[in-house]
Design an enzyme around this catalytic site. Structure first.
Site, PDB file in Angstrom:
ATOM      1  N   GLY A   1       0.838  -1.203   0.000  1.00 35.31           N
ATOM      2  CA  GLY A   1       0.000   0.000   0.000  1.00 35.31           C
ATOM      3  C   GLY A   1       0.866   1.243   0.000  1.00 35.31           C
TER       4      GLY A   1
ATOM      5  N   GLU B   1      13.536  -3.751  -4.936  1.00 30.71           N
ATOM      6  CA  GLU B   1      12.666  -3.896  -6.098  1.00 30.71           C
ATOM      7  C   GLU B   1      13.427  -3.612  -7.390  1.00 30.71           C
ATOM      8  OE1 GLU B   1       8.191  -2.548  -7.435  1.00 30.71           O
ATOM      9  OE2 GLU B   1       9.174  -1.493  -5.821  1.00 30.71           O
TER      10      GLU B   1
ATOM     11  N   SER C   1       1.393   3.553  -3.361  1.00 29.07           N
ATOM     12  CA  SER C   1       0.846   4.576  -4.255  1.00 29.07           C
ATOM     13  C   SER C   1      -0.563   4.968  -3.833  1.00 29.07           C
ATOM     14  CB  SER C   1       0.797   4.054  -5.686  1.00 29.07           C
ATOM     15  OG  SER C   1       2.072   3.783  -6.179  1.00 29.07           O
TER      16      SER C   1
END
Lengths: 296, 388
Positions: free
Chosen positions: B129, B249, B131
C-alpha cells in the site's frame, strides 16, 4: 563468479590513464588536430611500446607482458577516452608476428574490412608495414582529422576474414569514448547556466545524460564479458552496442553543448568523427545483427 | 573479471537442478489466472516446497531465517528455476522482495520473529500500500492519514495499484503520521505500518488492466485500527525505511525475467523461420539486435550482482536504475518484434505473446517510471542538480 575489475586490472587501467594524461592530454590533442596534415608521434608510439601497450598479450617467455584480452580492452578503453591517434589495433595484433611492433618501433596497419563496403586502411602512409592486400588503395579526405584513411577498391574482402579480436578492441575504444562524452556532457550541464540555473537541472537535459550513461554501462558489460569469453557472437554484440554508445553519446554530448558543440573549438566533434570511423572499421552493425540472428 | 563459477557454486547449481527435476513434475496444474484463491494456493504451495527443501529466503541473512547465500548463489537460483520452468514468485512477491527484506533490515527482533517465518513458509501473503490516486511518481506526497489513539493508529485514506490485495494477509502500508508544514517536509512525517488485511474498515475494489485481467486493486481505508507495535522503524522515518525496500525492487527482481526473455527471443526466431518471416532482413536484424541487448542485460546483471557481493551488503545500489531503464524498454521491444513475427496472429488474444505484449506496457511505468528512473540516474549517479 566475480565480474568486476581485479585490483591488478584497476592498477593497469589507472596506470595507462595517467600515462596518457601526462603524454597526450587535451592540449596535445588540439595541437595534433591543428597541425594540418596528421602525422604519427613516433616518440609517443615508442613510449607506449616501452610501457608494454603493444606487448600486453605477448607471452612473458617471448619478452611480453603476458596478459589477456580483458586487460587489453581496459587499455584500449583508455586509448578511446583520450582519442589517442594511430593504428593501435593493427599494431597490437601484430605484436607477435611483426618484428619491432611489440616495442613500438614499427607501426603496423591493416585492412579492416566490412564485407558490404570494401576495405578501409587507416594510417597507410605513416605505417611501416601494411597487412592485407592494399594494392590500388585510394586516399579519402577523412572526416576524422586524426585518422587518415585509404579505401581498397573491391575491398581485400574475401582475402581478409573477420577479425573478432580487432572488433573487440575497436569496441573497447568506443566504450572509452562513450564514457568520456558522457562525462563531458555532465560537466558542461553543471557549469552552463540559463534561465538562472544550471541547464543540468532541466529534465530534458538530465534525461539525455542519463541515457548516455545507460548506453555506456550496457556497452561496458558487453565489452568486458566478450573479452572474458572471447565468444564470436558475444564480440559481435559488444561491437554493435559500443558503436551505438559512442556515436549516440557523442551526438547527445554535442546537443548538450548547444552552439558550442557545433564549433571546431569544442572537442565534441572529434569524438563523434572518430566514433564514426571506428563504427566503419571492422564489423558493421548490419553484419553484427545478421551474425547474432544466425546464432539464435 | 571472472565469469566462471566456483566449485561450491557449481555444486549448488547441480543440487538445485536435481531437486527441480525431481519436484516440478509433481506440481499441481496451474490455476486459471482469474481464480485468485487458486493462484494464492498455487504460489504459496510452491513457496512451501522451496522452504522444505531449504531454498526459501536464500539470500536473506541467517538471523532473518534465510540461508545467507551469496548474491551469486541467488543469481544461480533465479537462473536455474527460470530455465527449468518453475513457478514464479507470484503472490509471494511483496513478502519475499519488499516487506520481508524491509522487516529483516529495519524490524525489531519481535517483528522479525512474527512476520518473517510465515513469509518464508508460504503461510502468509503480503501486498503493498504505497501509491495513492494523487501520489504516484511523487510518492512522498501521500495523504493517507494515521493518528494515534492509545496503542493503535487509526488510518484513513486510499491506496491504488495494490497487487494481490484480495488474497493478502498483510499490507505494507505507508501513512502520514505528521502533517506537512514549514518544519516538516513531505519526506518526513511518513511511517511504515504492517496492516492486517482482515481489519474492519478495509474495502478492496479490483482494477481491470488493459490486458483485461484484475492484477491489482484500489484499497479504501476507513478508520482502520493498526497497533502501534506494527510500525517498523521510528515514527515519521518511514521514507528512509521505504527506500530500503525500493532498492530491492530495482535490484534482482528482474533476473528471472531476463532469462525468460532470452528464451522467448529464441522462440521468436524459431517461429519466424517456420512461418517464413525470417526472410525479411529487417525483422531478422531486429531479432539479432535484441539478442545483443538481452545478452548484455544478462552480463550487466552479473556485473551488478558481483558488485553487491564485493560490497558485502547484498543490497543493490542505484545501478539497478540503469538496468531497469534499459530492461523495461528492451522487453517492450521484444514483444513489438513478437507482434511482427506473429503477423495477423498478433491480434489474437489466444496467443500468449499477445497477452505478454499487453503486459509489457506496464514495465516502463511500474516500480518507478522511466522518466523518474532517468532523474535518479542523472541526480544520484551523475550528480546533476535537482530541479523541475
Amino acid at each position: 563468479m566475480d565480474f568486476q575489475l581485479s585490483e591488478d586490472q584497476r592498477a593497469l587501467r589507472d596506470g595507462f590513464r595517467d600515462l596518457l594524461a601526462g603524454r597526450f592530454d587535451g592540449t596535445a590533442l588540439r595541437a595534433a588536430v591543428d597541425s594540418g596534415a596528421p602525422s604519427l608521434d613516433r616518440a609517443l608510439w615508442r613510449e607506449l611500446g616501452d610501457a608494454g601497450f603493444f606487448a600486453l598479450r605477448v607471452p612473458e617467455e617471448e619478452g611480453g607482458v603476458g596478459l589477456g584480452l580483458p586487460e587489453a580492452v581496459l587499455i584500449f578503453e583508455e586509448a578511446g577516452r583520450a582519442l589517442l591517434p594511430g593504428p593501435l589495433v593493427a599494431t597490437f595484433l601484430a605484436a607477435r608476428d611483426v618484428e619491432g611492433a611489440a616495442r613500438g618501433a614499427v607501426v603496423v596497419t591493416s585492412v579492416l574490412t566490412t564485407a558490404d563496403s570494401g576495405g578501409l586502411v587507416p594510417w597507410l602512409d605513416e605505417a611501416d608495414v601494411a597487412r592485407g592486400d592494399v594494392s590500388g588503395a585510394v586516399p579519402l579526405r577523412s572526416v576524422d582529422p586524426l585518422t587518415p584513411l585509404h579505401r581498397v577498391p573491391g575491398g581485400g574482402g574475401a582475402a581478409t576474414p573477420r577479425q573478432p579480436e580487432a572488433d573487440l578492441l575497436i569496441a573497447a575504444e568506443q566504450l572509452g569514448s562513450a564514457g568520456k562524452t558522457c562525462e563531458m556532457a555532465v560537466r558542461y550541464a553543471r557549469e552552463r547556466t540559463q534561465f538562472g540555473q544550471a541547464i543540468g537541472a532541466f529534465q530534458a537535459v538530465k534525461h539525455l545524460c542519463a541515457q548516455m550513461l545507460v548506453r555506456t554501462e550496457i556497452a561496458r558489460a558487453a565489452v568486458y564479458a566478450a573479452a572474458v569469453t572471447g565468444d564470436a557472437p558475444e564480440i559481435a554484440g559488444a561491437k554493435l552496442l559500443a558503436d551505438e554508445a559512442a556515436v549516440r553519446g557523442a551526438r547527445d554530448c554535442l546537443q548538450v553543448h548547444g552552439g558550442m558543440g557545433f564549433t571546431w573549438e569544442a572537442d565534441v566533434h572529434l569524438h563523434l568523427k572518430r566514433a564514426w570511423v571506428r563504427a566503419g572499421l571492422g564489423q558493421s552493425a548490419a553484419e553484427a545483427e545478421e551474425e547474432l540472428a544466425a546464432a539464435l | 573479471m571472472d565469469l566462471t563459477c566456483t566449485e561450491e557454486e557449481e555444486s549448488f547449481r547441480a543440487g538445485l537442478r536435481e531437486w527441480l527435476a525431481r519436484t516440478l513434475p509433481g506440481l499441481p496444474p496451474r490455476p486459471d489466472p482469474t481464480n485468485w484463491p487458486g493462484r494464492r494456493a498455487y504460489d504459496t504451495g510452491w513457496q512451501r516446497r522451496l522452504y522444505d527443501a531449504g531454498y526459501a529466503g536464500l539470500h536473506w541473512p541467517l538471523d532473518a531465517g534465510g540461508r545467507g547465500a551469496t548474491p551469486t548463489q541467488h543469481l544461480i537460483f533465479l537462473e536455474e528455476t527460470e530455465k527449468a520452468g518453475a513457478p514464479y514468485v507470484g503472490a509471494n512477491f511483496v513478502g519475499l522482495l519488499h516487506a520481508g527484506p524491509t522487516i529483516a533490515s529495519e524490524g525489531t527482533p519481535e517483528q522479525r520473529a512474527r512476520w518473517l517465518p510465515p513469509v518464508l513458509r508460504g503461510d502468509e501473503v503480503w501486498c503493498q500500500g504505497f501509491s495513492e490516486p494523487d501520489a504516484g511518481s511523487d510518492l512522498a506526497s501521500l495523504r493517507t492519514r494515521a493518528w494515534r489513539d492509545g496503542d493503535d493508529y487509526v488510518v484513513s485514506g486510499s491506496k491504488i495499484w495494490t497487487s494481490h490485495a484480495e488474497v493478502a494477509d498483510w499490507c505494507e502500508l505507508l501513512v502520514r503520521t505528521a502533517p506537512v508544514s514549514e518544519d516538516v517536509p513531505k519526506h518526513r512525517g511518513i511511517s511504515w505500518l504492517a496492516m492486517p488485511m482482515d481489519a474492519p474498515g478495509i474495502t478492496v475494489r479490483p482494477l481491470r488492466t488493459l490486458a483485461g485481467s484484475t492484477e491489482f486493486a484500489e484499497v479504501f481505508l476507513d478508520e482502520v485500527r493498526v497497533p502501534v507495535a506494527n510500525r517498523v522503524g521510528a515514527e515519521n522515518d518511514g521514507w528512509r525505511v521505504t527506500m530500503v525496500t525500493l532498492s530491492y525492487e530495482r535490484g534482482t527482481a528482474f533476473v528471472g525475467e531476463v532469462v525468460a526473455c532470452r528464451r522467448v527471443l529464441a522462440d521468436l526466431a524459431r517461429e519466424a523461420r517456420k512461418n517464413g518471416r525470417w526472410d525479411d532482413a529487417v525483422l531478422r536484424r531486429r531479432l539479432g539486435r535484441l539478442s545483443a541487448e538481452f545478452g548484455a542485460l544478462w552480463r550487466l546483471t552479473q556485473w551488478n550482482v558481483s558488485e553487491s557481493q564485493r560490497a558485502g551488503t547484498g543490497v543493490p545500489g542505484v545501478g539497478g536504475s540503469v538496468f531497469k531503464l534499459r530492461y523495461s524498454h528492451a522487453r517492450q521491444e521484444l514483444y513489438e518484434a513478437a507482434g511482427e513475427v506473429l503477423g495477423p496472429g498478433a491480434l489474437d488474444l489466444g496467443h500468449e505473446w499477445t497477452l505478454d505484449r499487453l503486459s509489457s506496457l506496464s514495465y516502463t511505468i511500474a516500480a518507478g517510471t522511466s522518466q523518474i528512473q532517468q532523474n535518479i540516474v542523472a541526480e544520484r549517479i551523475l550528480g546533476l542538480p535537482k530541479g523541475r
